[in-house]
Motif scaffolding. Structure first.
Motif, PDB file in Angstrom:
ATOM      1  N   PHE A 270       0.853  -1.193   0.000  1.00  0.00           N
ATOM      2  CA  PHE A 270       0.000   0.000   0.000  1.00  0.00           C
ATOM      3  C   PHE A 270       0.890   1.245   0.000  1.00  0.00           C
ATOM      4  O   PHE A 270       2.100   1.161   0.254  1.00  0.00           O
ATOM      5  N   THR A 271       0.275   2.381  -0.320  1.00  0.00           N
ATOM      6  CA  THR A 271       1.005   3.647  -0.319  1.00  0.00           C
ATOM      7  C   THR A 271       0.656   4.401   0.951  1.00  0.00           C
ATOM      8  O   THR A 271      -0.487   4.818   1.132  1.00  0.00           O
ATOM      9  N   PRO A 272       1.619   4.561   1.851  1.00  0.00           N
ATOM     10  CA  PRO A 272       1.301   5.263   3.102  1.00  0.00           C
ATOM     11  C   PRO A 272       1.075   6.753   2.868  1.00  0.00           C
ATOM     12  O   PRO A 272       1.454   7.287   1.814  1.00  0.00           O
ATOM     13  N   ALA A 273       0.482   7.396   3.857  1.00  0.00           N
ATOM     14  CA  ALA A 273       0.284   8.846   3.786  1.00  0.00           C
ATOM     15  C   ALA A 273       1.642   9.539   3.721  1.00  0.00           C
ATOM     16  O   ALA A 273       2.674   8.956   4.095  1.00  0.00           O
TER      17      ALA A 273
ATOM     18  N   ARG B  24       8.229  -1.362  21.800  1.00  0.00           N
ATOM     19  CA  ARG B  24       8.606  -0.833  20.484  1.00  0.00           C
ATOM     20  C   ARG B  24       7.357  -0.599  19.648  1.00  0.00           C
ATOM     21  O   ARG B  24       6.517  -1.499  19.526  1.00  0.00           O
ATOM     22  N   THR B  25       7.257   0.598  19.101  1.00  0.00           N
ATOM     23  CA  THR B  25       6.163   0.905  18.177  1.00  0.00           C
ATOM     24  C   THR B  25       6.787   1.373  16.866  1.00  0.00           C
ATOM     25  O   THR B  25       7.814   2.041  16.875  1.00  0.00           O
ATOM     26  N   ALA B  26       6.153   1.022  15.778  1.00  0.00           N
ATOM     27  CA  ALA B  26       6.688   1.419  14.470  1.00  0.00           C
ATOM     28  C   ALA B  26       5.526   1.611  13.510  1.00  0.00           C
ATOM     29  O   ALA B  26       4.416   1.130  13.757  1.00  0.00           O
ATOM     30  N   VAL B  27       5.804   2.319  12.431  1.00  0.00           N
ATOM     31  CA  VAL B  27       4.761   2.510  11.410  1.00  0.00           C
ATOM     32  C   VAL B  27       5.265   2.035  10.057  1.00  0.00           C
ATOM     33  O   VAL B  27       6.466   2.082   9.773  1.00  0.00           O
ATOM     34  N   TYR B  28       4.347   1.577   9.235  1.00  0.00           N
ATOM     35  CA  TYR B  28       4.706   1.117   7.895  1.00  0.00           C
ATOM     36  C   TYR B  28       5.231   2.286   7.072  1.00  0.00           C
ATOM     37  O   TYR B  28       4.656   3.377   7.070  1.00  0.00           O
ATOM     38  N   GLY B  29       6.296   2.038   6.349  1.00  0.00           N
ATOM     39  CA  GLY B  29       6.834   3.032   5.429  1.00  0.00           C
ATOM     40  C   GLY B  29       6.446   2.705   3.994  1.00  0.00           C
ATOM     41  O   GLY B  29       5.710   1.747   3.717  1.00  0.00           O
TER      42      GLY B  29
END
Ligand code: SIN
Length: 355
Positions: free
Chosen positions: A23-26, A303-308
């Motif tokens: 997907f294309t992240p914001a 640990r928290t992370a977001v999709y790139g």
């Protein structure tokens, strides 16, 4: 020792979730920042670059109190400096989830039980032992089609010694290659695979929720914010170089591992204390949590992370760090920012403005 072989447990296991779709992240929040980061840096009592190439420690500021503007400026600082480090943070787990949500969609490691965070624990053993896993340099789950961009790790308890984490700049790792090797690596792809992690997880009693995957990513990627060329090497997950023959791939990967292990000058080592935080750019930094020699029950973090974005290579728009500094006539080695200036006065190079 966790078995890396086919076992009855492995054969019997069936992961419950389907593969993730690309997907294309914001748009990256760093693009919304004031390139001078005035709001963030004026709120901090100090922003000290810990090494020339990577790592800035922000002092006198609480992540729990940041405005949206300051959060965006923090993303830009992370993109420029690779990792931003803070101590004595009062942020709660819920506030950490909310902070991650500012930067994107919460990512989920295939072994992550809680959908919102990974609980990080201490690691024991001897890093030199055959089959030792967990202490090798890596970028977090780079085998995903959309690997994480921003990752925040907060340690809630720490041993008095041991358990440090080392972060190394892949922007600088690329820059330190000879021009001949730089050219040779541009356009190649690493095959990042979760096979070994999957097998080790099941044989160690884990229950990964997705099947293993292998994804081809550019071996040199363009950082979307800084537009710098970044080596996209990951000794934990890259199995081979797609375009090379077996022996060629084997030896290039061995060279890249030596290049990484040699890079003490491109590295920052962080000694954790309770409440300390490392906020890193998983696209341009590899890290390793040093195992062994301490009581592992004394180390725990969230640990928290977001999709790139899917890693990409854009030779037309990107340049190496040296090319950038030469073009700007800049002295020194740092990618940019705070370099020890008190109370928010930054003379550094902004990623999407001054660059
Ligand atoms: C991780 O590999 O993401 C955790 C790093 C650490 O335990 O310091």
């Amino acid at each position: 020792m966790v078995q890396n072989t086919i076992t009855p447990a492995l054969l019997a296991y069936s992961p419950p979730d389907p593969p993730l779709k690309e997907f294309t992240p914001a748009k990256d929040r760093a693009f919304f920042a004031d390139t001078e980061k005035r709001s963030l840096l004026s709120a901090a009592s100090a922003a000290e670059d810990l090494t020339p190439y990577i790592g800035t420690e922000l002092k006198g500021i609480q992540l729990s109190q940041l405005t949206d503007q300051q959060k965006d400026e923090l993303a830009l600082l992370v993109a420029e400096r690779g990792v931003v480090l803070l101590r004595d943070q009062d942020i709660t787990l819920e506030q950490q989830h909310a902070l991650a949500a500012h930067y994107g969609i919460q990512d989920r490691d295939p072994n992550q039980q809680d959908p919102n965070h990974v609980t990080i624990i201490g690691r024991g053993g001897n890093i030199r032992a055959h089959g030792h896993s967990g202490g090798e340099y890596h970028a977090d789950h780079s085998f995903e089609v959309n690997p994480p961009s921003y990752t925040l790790l907060r340690l809630v308890k720490t041993p008095p010694y041991g358990g440090d984490t080392i972060f190394t700049s892949q922007t600088a790792l690329f820059d330190k290659l000879s021009p001949t090797f730089q050219k040779a690596f541009e356009g190649l792809h690493g095959i990042h695979s979760s096979d070994r992690a999957y097998v080790a997880s099941i044989n160690g009693g884990g229950s990964p929720h997705r099947a293993p995957i292998a994804t081809a990513h550019p071996l040199v990627r363009t950082h979307p914010v800084t537009l710098l060329k970044v080596l996209n090497y990951n000794p934990t997950f890259i199995e081979r170089i797609e375009e090379l023959n077996g022996q060629e791939s084997h030896h290039i990967l061995a060279f890249l591992r030596e290049h990484l292990l040699q890079a003490n000058d491109l590295t920052v080592r962080w000694k954790w204390t309770p409440g300390s935080v490392a906020f890193w750019d998983n696209r341009s930094v590899v890290h390793r949590a040093i195992p062994g020699g301490y009581d592992v029950t004394l180390r725990e973090g969230k640990r928290t992370a977001v999709y790139g974005e899917r890693p990409f290579w854009d030779p037309e728009r990107s340049e190496s760090l040296s090319q950038r500094l030469e073009r700007l006539g800049a002295n020194g080695h740092a990618i940019g920012t705070a370099n020890g200036h008190e109370n928010g006065k930054s003379e550094g190079l902004g990623a999407n403005g001054a660059f």
